[in-house]
Scaffold this active site. Sequence first.
Site, PDB file in Angstrom:
ATOM      1  CG  HIS A 253      -2.039   1.180   1.576  1.00 33.11           C
ATOM      2  ND1 HIS A 253      -3.258   1.017   1.550  1.00 33.11           N
ATOM      3  CD2 HIS A 253      -1.476   2.408   1.420  1.00 33.11           C
ATOM      4  CE1 HIS A 253      -3.685   2.208   1.633  1.00 33.11           C
ATOM      5  NE2 HIS A 253      -2.917   3.123   1.543  1.00 33.11           N
ATOM      6  CD  GLU A 254       1.671   3.289   3.604  1.00 34.17           C
ATOM      7  OE1 GLU A 254       1.697   4.480   3.059  1.00 34.17           O
ATOM      8  OE2 GLU A 254       0.713   3.047   4.483  1.00 34.17           O
TER       9      GLU A 254
ATOM     10  CG  HIS B 169       0.176   6.109  -0.430  1.00 26.33           C
ATOM     11  ND1 HIS B 169      -0.664   6.435  -1.490  1.00 26.33           N
ATOM     12  CD2 HIS B 169      -0.324   5.531   0.470  1.00 26.33           C
ATOM     13  CE1 HIS B 169      -2.049   6.133  -0.864  1.00 26.33           C
ATOM     14  NE2 HIS B 169      -2.006   5.614   0.750  1.00 26.33           N
TER      15      HIS B 169
END
Length: 242
Positions: A142-143, A146
Amino acid sequence: MDVIYRSGTKLIWSSSMNDDRQTSSEDKLKGFEWWRRSLQYRTGLGLDEEEKLQFEHDYRVKNLPQKCDSCIEYRDWMFKYSPSVKFMMEHVQKLGGNLSSKNITCDMCDGMKGGGFHPEMGILLCSNWIKDKWQLEDILTHELVHAYDHLKFKVDLTNLKHHACTEIRASALSGECRILNEIKKTGLGDFGSKFQACVRRRAAISVSANPNCSSKEEAESVVNAVWESCFNDTRPFERVYR
């Protein structure tokens, strides 16, 4: 040092936490009593606000050295063996990003968050909230989405549409909304819509915590406004495979 991460909430990039609350007695941190409190917290049954805050504090501080060691072990394992983590790391590097064990760190977090990304400091994995290796894989992926979006699209988190888009993509591509996870949480009802409902929900929660967002309703509206283009944009993956 306080920094703003993906959800707009403040996490703490150090082991010092702004919590003056006293930890519960040892008998409440193990065995049947800990199991009972954990179940009560998950269900919310018979739990008042003070008990909720006390449990969250106890959960943060319980077995902290072991949790940090486990987080580092899981992280390093993912660097070597996780297809999604390795794939995203490669694509971040292709865009000029420099992420490694030096700036993908495990630490305590103030608040129930699994992790966060900061353009200058890297990725934080919240060792006091990560339950197992596979949860860490989802959080790290997820990160990394980003990080990729920051480099590829120049995301401006003060722009709610930008924020919503990167949250939609991160939740869709990381695996955190996989169908089996949602079935465990919500049962078999509405089977066909579970994945998209999870992505929408997570994105709206994150956007609603942005200081520039005025309400939950505004967050949901922004997510809906960018949904089609952002949900269907699976770069750098060819498709959603997790």
